[in-house]
Design a protein around this motif. Structure first.
Motif, PDB file in Angstrom:
ATOM      1  N   ILE A 125       2.881   2.392   0.353  1.00  0.00           N
ATOM      2  CA  ILE A 125       3.999   2.115  -0.549  1.00  0.00           C
ATOM      3  C   ILE A 125       3.742   2.855  -1.849  1.00  0.00           C
ATOM      4  O   ILE A 125       2.685   2.687  -2.467  1.00  0.00           O
ATOM      5  CB  ILE A 125       4.152   0.603  -0.816  1.00  0.00           C
ATOM      6  N   GLU A 126       4.702   3.658  -2.262  1.00  0.00           N
ATOM      7  CA  GLU A 126       4.557   4.421  -3.495  1.00  0.00           C
ATOM      8  C   GLU A 126       5.436   3.802  -4.584  1.00  0.00           C
ATOM      9  O   GLU A 126       6.651   3.704  -4.434  1.00  0.00           O
ATOM     10  CB  GLU A 126       4.964   5.882  -3.261  1.00  0.00           C
ATOM     11  N   HIS A 127       4.807   3.350  -5.656  1.00  0.00           N
ATOM     12  CA  HIS A 127       5.539   2.868  -6.829  1.00  0.00           C
ATOM     13  C   HIS A 127       4.570   2.873  -8.007  1.00  0.00           C
ATOM     14  O   HIS A 127       3.430   2.427  -7.877  1.00  0.00           O
ATOM     15  CB  HIS A 127       6.084   1.458  -6.593  1.00  0.00           C
ATOM     16  N   PRO A 128       5.016   3.374  -9.157  1.00  0.00           N
ATOM     17  CA  PRO A 128       4.092   3.464 -10.304  1.00  0.00           C
ATOM     18  C   PRO A 128       3.530   2.131 -10.751  1.00  0.00           C
ATOM     19  O   PRO A 128       2.457   2.085 -11.371  1.00  0.00           O
ATOM     20  CB  PRO A 128       4.969   4.086 -11.402  1.00  0.00           C
ATOM     21  N   ALA A 129       4.227   1.036 -10.450  1.00  0.00           N
ATOM     22  CA  ALA A 129       3.758  -0.275 -10.896  1.00  0.00           C
ATOM     23  C   ALA A 129       2.537  -0.753 -10.109  1.00  0.00           C
ATOM     24  O   ALA A 129       1.791  -1.609 -10.589  1.00  0.00           O
ATOM     25  CB  ALA A 129       4.880  -1.306 -10.804  1.00  0.00           C
ATOM     26  N   ILE A 130       2.318  -0.225  -8.914  1.00  0.00           N
ATOM     27  CA  ILE A 130       1.155  -0.623  -8.114  1.00  0.00           C
ATOM     28  C   ILE A 130      -0.071   0.098  -8.661  1.00  0.00           C
ATOM     29  O   ILE A 130      -0.268   1.286  -8.424  1.00  0.00           O
ATOM     30  CB  ILE A 130       1.363  -0.311  -6.624  1.00  0.00           C
ATOM     31  N   ARG A 131      -0.909  -0.645  -9.391  1.00  0.00           N
ATOM     32  CA  ARG A 131      -2.059  -0.032 -10.056  1.00  0.00           C
ATOM     33  C   ARG A 131      -3.331  -0.109  -9.219  1.00  0.00           C
ATOM     34  O   ARG A 131      -4.277   0.655  -9.459  1.00  0.00           O
ATOM     35  CB  ARG A 131      -2.291  -0.698 -11.414  1.00  0.00           C
ATOM     36  N   ALA A 132      -3.394  -1.049  -8.284  1.00  0.00           N
ATOM     37  CA  ALA A 132      -4.578  -1.176  -7.432  1.00  0.00           C
ATOM     38  C   ALA A 132      -4.194  -1.890  -6.143  1.00  0.00           C
ATOM     39  O   ALA A 132      -3.257  -2.692  -6.114  1.00  0.00           O
ATOM     40  CB  ALA A 132      -5.684  -1.947  -8.150  1.00  0.00           C
ATOM     41  N   ILE A 133      -4.918  -1.552  -5.069  1.00  0.00           N
ATOM     42  CA  ILE A 133      -4.698  -2.172  -3.753  1.00  0.00           C
ATOM     43  C   ILE A 133      -6.044  -2.689  -3.253  1.00  0.00           C
ATOM     44  O   ILE A 133      -7.024  -1.934  -3.213  1.00  0.00           O
ATOM     45  CB  ILE A 133      -4.139  -1.157  -2.739  1.00  0.00           C
ATOM     46  N   ILE A 134      -6.086  -3.955  -2.883  1.00  0.00           N
ATOM     47  CA  ILE A 134      -7.314  -4.531  -2.328  1.00  0.00           C
ATOM     48  C   ILE A 134      -6.986  -5.150  -0.971  1.00  0.00           C
ATOM     49  O   ILE A 134      -6.175  -6.077  -0.890  1.00  0.00           O
ATOM     50  CB  ILE A 134      -7.911  -5.606  -3.251  1.00  0.00           C
ATOM     51  N   PRO A 135      -7.591  -4.658   0.119  1.00  0.00           N
ATOM     52  CA  PRO A 135      -7.403  -5.305   1.422  1.00  0.00           C
ATOM     53  C   PRO A 135      -8.150  -6.643   1.460  1.00  0.00           C
ATOM     54  O   PRO A 135      -9.345  -6.691   1.139  1.00  0.00           O
ATOM     55  CB  PRO A 135      -8.014  -4.309   2.422  1.00  0.00           C
ATOM     56  N   VAL A 136      -7.448  -7.700   1.837  1.00  0.00           N
ATOM     57  CA  VAL A 136      -8.077  -9.024   1.888  1.00  0.00           C
ATOM     58  C   VAL A 136      -8.053  -9.628   3.296  1.00  0.00           C
ATOM     59  O   VAL A 136      -8.657 -10.670   3.528  1.00  0.00           O
ATOM     60  CB  VAL A 136      -7.415 -10.001   0.894  1.00  0.00           C
ATOM     61  N   TYR A 137      -7.360  -8.971   4.225  1.00  0.00           N
ATOM     62  CA  TYR A 137      -7.334  -9.452   5.606  1.00  0.00           C
ATOM     63  C   TYR A 137      -7.118  -8.276   6.545  1.00  0.00           C
ATOM     64  O   TYR A 137      -6.714  -7.178   6.120  1.00  0.00           O
ATOM     65  CB  TYR A 137      -6.229 -10.504   5.815  1.00  0.00           C
TER      66      TYR A 137
END
Length: 224
Positions: A125-137
């Protein structure tokens, strides 16, 4: 004659969908193709973010104790089920979408600082508001038996993701079950297009939620 409705999603989502299928007067066949497991992760400093983005109820269900450190952050949830799971986990939901993550994010300012708690296997998903992604499952695939694959013949399969469509197709092909024996109700065009070859019929839900998906499946379940 009405075809059974095959539910392929992991628990506890599979059981919840089965209840909705029964309420619609249809017969569910629950055959999960995945099992959801938690991942080890370290929560970041919540002060560096404005909100959490949750695109699956599984993130709230399986994030574990690390979620407590982020509980001060409000949640943007994709869909009612994700919103309910977030609230059950003690989080505060400020907005939930009804038409997918793209529509939800389109309403967010670019200056928003979102932390996406996601699955290990996910669509970019591309959007400037997404500053970090952490996989939790993670959703680990389950290989079904030949008898289980055969039981899918003559059903309408509910496909909740592109990955589920690919896994369904792979399992049927492995056990030489003709794709023409199944009809597909897909939660999105992306899911339907993941492996759209050879099915008897394919229909796409107008909204990415169980209610709309089951309504589509109900029409497909009626022969011919």
């Amino acid at each position: 004659m009405t075809r059974p409705i095959a539910i392929l999603r992991p628990e506890p989502g599979g059981a919840a969908t089965a209840e909705r299928v029964r309420a619609a007067g249809l017969d569910p066949l629950v055959l999960p193709l995945f099992a959801v497991v938690p991942l080890d992760w370290t929560p970041p400093d919540p002060a560096t973010f404005d909100a959490l983005l949750l695109t699956s109820a599984n993130a709230a269900r399986h994030a574990g104790p690390g979620l407590d450190a982020l509980a001060r952050l409000p949640v943007l949830a994709v869909g009612r089920e994700t919103a309910r799971a977030s609230e059950h986990a003690g989080l505060r939901v400020i907005e939930h979408g009804q038409y997918g993550v793209e529509t939800l994010l389109a309403r967010q300012p670019w200056s928003q600082r979102l932390l996406w708690l996601a699955g290990r296997d996910r669509i970019a998903i591309e959007h400037p508001a997404i500053r970090a992604i952490i996989p939790v499952y993670a959703s680990e695939t389950i290989a079904i038996t030949g008898a289980q694959a055969l039981s899918l013949s003559g059903t309408v399969a509910l496909v909740h993701s592109a990955r589920a469509m690919r896994q369904l197709a792979a399992q049927l092909d492995t056990h030489r079950i003709p794709r023409t024996s199944l009809r597909i109700a897909a939660i999105s065009a992306r899911a339907a297009d993941a492996d759209g070859r050879g099915w008897d019929r394919v229909a796409i839900a107008p909204r990415p939620d169980d209610t709309a998906l089951i309504e589509v499946a109900q029409r497909l379940a009626i022969d011919p």
